[in-house]
Design an enzyme around this catalytic site. Structure first.
Site, mmCIF file in Angstrom:
data_model
loop_
_atom_site.group_PDB
_atom_site.id
_atom_site.type_symbol
_atom_site.label_atom_id
_atom_site.label_comp_id
_atom_site.label_asym_id
_atom_site.label_seq_id
_atom_site.Cartn_x
_atom_site.Cartn_y
_atom_site.Cartn_z
ATOM 1 N N ASP A 438 17.356 -13.012 27.303
ATOM 2 C CA ASP A 438 17.996 -12.507 26.090
ATOM 3 C C ASP A 438 18.376 -11.048 26.323
ATOM 4 O O ASP A 438 17.511 -10.176 26.424
ATOM 5 C CB ASP A 438 17.031 -12.633 24.908
ATOM 6 C CG ASP A 438 17.676 -12.301 23.575
ATOM 7 O OD1 ASP A 438 18.724 -11.632 23.570
ATOM 8 O OD2 ASP A 438 17.123 -12.707 22.528
ATOM 9 N N HIS A 439 19.688 -10.791 26.388
ATOM 10 C CA HIS A 439 20.159 -9.451 26.743
ATOM 11 C C HIS A 439 19.995 -8.448 25.606
ATOM 12 O O HIS A 439 20.255 -7.257 25.787
ATOM 13 C CB HIS A 439 21.628 -9.512 27.164
ATOM 14 C CG HIS A 439 21.985 -8.527 28.233
ATOM 15 N ND1 HIS A 439 21.111 -7.562 28.681
ATOM 16 C CD2 HIS A 439 23.128 -8.356 28.949
ATOM 17 C CE1 HIS A 439 21.705 -6.832 29.627
ATOM 18 N NE2 HIS A 439 22.921 -7.291 29.797
ATOM 19 N N ARG A 440 19.570 -8.895 24.429
ATOM 20 C CA ARG A 440 19.329 -7.959 23.338
ATOM 21 C C ARG A 440 18.115 -7.076 23.630
ATOM 22 O O ARG A 440 18.072 -5.923 23.212
ATOM 23 C CB ARG A 440 19.107 -8.706 22.012
ATOM 24 C CG ARG A 440 20.332 -9.414 21.476
ATOM 25 C CD ARG A 440 20.003 -10.212 20.224
ATOM 26 N NE ARG A 440 19.033 -11.271 20.489
ATOM 27 C CZ ARG A 440 18.583 -12.106 19.559
ATOM 28 N NH1 ARG A 440 19.014 -11.995 18.307
ATOM 29 N NH2 ARG A 440 17.717 -13.059 19.866
ATOM 30 N N ILE A 442 16.182 -7.565 26.894
ATOM 31 C CA ILE A 442 15.943 -7.466 28.333
ATOM 32 C C ILE A 442 17.223 -6.969 28.988
ATOM 33 O O ILE A 442 18.229 -7.690 29.047
ATOM 34 C CB ILE A 442 15.521 -8.823 28.928
ATOM 35 C CG1 ILE A 442 14.236 -9.319 28.264
ATOM 36 C CG2 ILE A 442 15.325 -8.704 30.441
ATOM 37 C CD1 ILE A 442 13.778 -10.679 28.745
#
Length: 468
Positions: A438-440, A442
């Site tokens: 999850d790029h939010r 990480i």
């Protein structure tokens, strides 16, 4: 239905919430019939939820008076599924012209107050409105009481009872806002009139109306209310399979995950020859006797060590509270393909387990999943997941996050390949790992370090000791 005047004699058993927040379950099989004697704790039926098949014990003694729903029916949590005569042979307490008045399903109201359900489970407070019984579901809409109309969403033509404010969870409200959709214009399909993500997407891109083919006869009205448990043949060229149970849950979870978390997937190809040698050695180790040793065990241990070095991966995004929740424990999920579909049970507190304990837990988890006996509790609370696509001969893939988690590792097939080792091309055991996150919460740097640490351990397993 049971006359409410005989409440002291007849007790009703409601469909309990056998999981965490589940709203419905399908009755797979009844183990009792009207007239059978039941005792406290006796299993009366088996139901299938969106997570697992569960046997339901009844919490009191008596004689079965009535089964409210046939096998194959999907029932909402909180609905009465069985009535039991707890004082068989006694006369009704309320005076009446006949021993047992004729039931009036359409006019009956649910008993006031809450009645006990399955011990250890609870049902959320809800309206006392009740859905019409099977025999009344084909009645014209005008004949259905107004209090019931809000319960017929998805089963008939009636719309939910209007609310002053549309019911939707915060992430769904945000999605509607981003798509420019007015929730007041969206038709809800969730339990209790709750608007789901699918409802918002449907409102944003309404599906075209397609007329049924002349060769396909529409289903009879009395069959429309009860979903079929078996595939429905359409001509000789296609088969329609009702979407429910585990398959329905998988679909909803994957769509929700894909449209909620911005996925990033990174790949690394690694020489695992030393890991395979370690697996062979552990199989001969007396401390590992009685447990199954395979590459997945070392990969799982490598992931746990990598989380210890990169704790920011073991977290989750809380949209409602706008917080990042850091987990100080690891519930390691293992994706398992079963006859009922893909499920992800997890090993609780896997970070505290020794290698033999982890091996035993993995073996038990896989065996339970294949037998179809995984409980809803075993699939709740996961923090990170491993999916082993290599068992199917697949090199790798781009896995979708398990809802409520922020990272998932896909392990590809381990194959003998030409590899440059110590300056020379040699045949080595090689695999490809894929990490979706999850790029939010990480960033690319954290995700890359985490994946690189896993690969480094698998290339040099002695790091399990030096890095642990």
């Amino acid at each position: 239905m049971t006359d409410t005047s005989n409440a002291a004699r007849f007790r009703e058993f409601k469909m309990p919430d056998v999981g965490e927040g589940l709203t419905e379950a399908e009755i797979l099989k009844w183990f009792v019939q009207p007239g059978d004697t039941v005792t406290d704790g006796q299993v009366v039926c088996e139901v299938e939820t969106a997570k697992a098949a569960v046997e339901l014990p009844i919490p009191f003694d008596g004689v079965v008076h009535e089964l409210r729903f046939p096998e194959g029916t999907t029932v909402d949590v909180g609905q009465v599924i069985i009535a039991v005569d707890v004082a068989p042979g006694s006369a009704p307490e309320a005076p009446a012209a006949t021993p047992e008045p004729a039931p009036e399903p359409e006019a009956e109201e649910a008993p006031k107050g809450r009645q006990p359900v399955l011990v250890g489970y609870g049902v959320a407070e809800s309206s006392t409105k009740r859905r019409a019984r099977k025999g009344a579901e084909t009645a014209p809409p005008a004949a259905v009481p107004a209090a019931v109309q809000g319960e017929l969403n998805g089963q008939g033509t009636a719309a939910p009872v209007p609310e002053a404010r549309p019911l939707a969870k915060p992430p769904v409200r945000k999605l509607a806002k981003d798509l420019g959709i007015d929730l007041a214009t969206v038709t809800p399909t969730g339990a209790g009139g709750v608007i789901t993500r699918e409802d918002v997407h449907a409102a944003a891109t309404p599906a075209p109306v397609v007329e049924p083919e002349p060769s396909v006869a529409p289903p009879a009205p009395q069959e429309a209310a009860v979903p079929s448990a078996a595939p429905v043949e359409v001509g000789a060229r296609e088969t329609r399979i009702p979407v429910k149970g585990v398959r329905k849950a998988i679909a909803q979870a994957m769509v929700g995950s894909a449209f909620t978390a911005p996925h990033v997937t990174e790949f690394v190809t690694v020489d695992v020859t030393r890991t395979m040698k370690l697996v062979a050695e552990l199989k001969e180790d007396k401390d590992m006797a009685g447990v199954r040793v395979n590459p997945l065990l070392i990969i799982a241990k490598a992931l746990l060590v990598a989380i210890k070095r990169n704790p920011g991966v073991n977290a989750v995004w809380d949209e409602a509270n706008q917080e990042i929740v850091q987990k100080h424990y690891v519930n390691l999920g293992i994706a398992a393909a079963t006859p009922r579909g893909l499920i992800v049970p997890n090993i609780k507190d896997a970070h505290d387990r020794t290698l033999p304990q982890l091996a035993a837990s993995l073996g038990e988890l896989v065996a339970t999943a294949r037998d179809g006996k995984t409980s809803p509790a075993a699939m709740a609370g996961g923090t990170v997941t491993i999916t082993n696509v290599g068992v199917f001969g697949v090199d790798t893939g781009t896995p979708i996050l398990n809802p409520g988690e922020s990272a998932i590792l896909a392990v590809g097939a381990i194959k003998l390949q030409p590899w440059v080792h110590k300056g020379k091309v040699k045949p080595r055991q090689v695999t490809t790992l894929a990490l979706s996150f999850d790029h939010r919460l990480i960033d690319g740097e954290l995700g890359s370090r985490f994946l690189a640490d896993i690969a480094a351990i698998l290339e040099q397993p002695k790091r399990l000791i030096t890095w642990a």
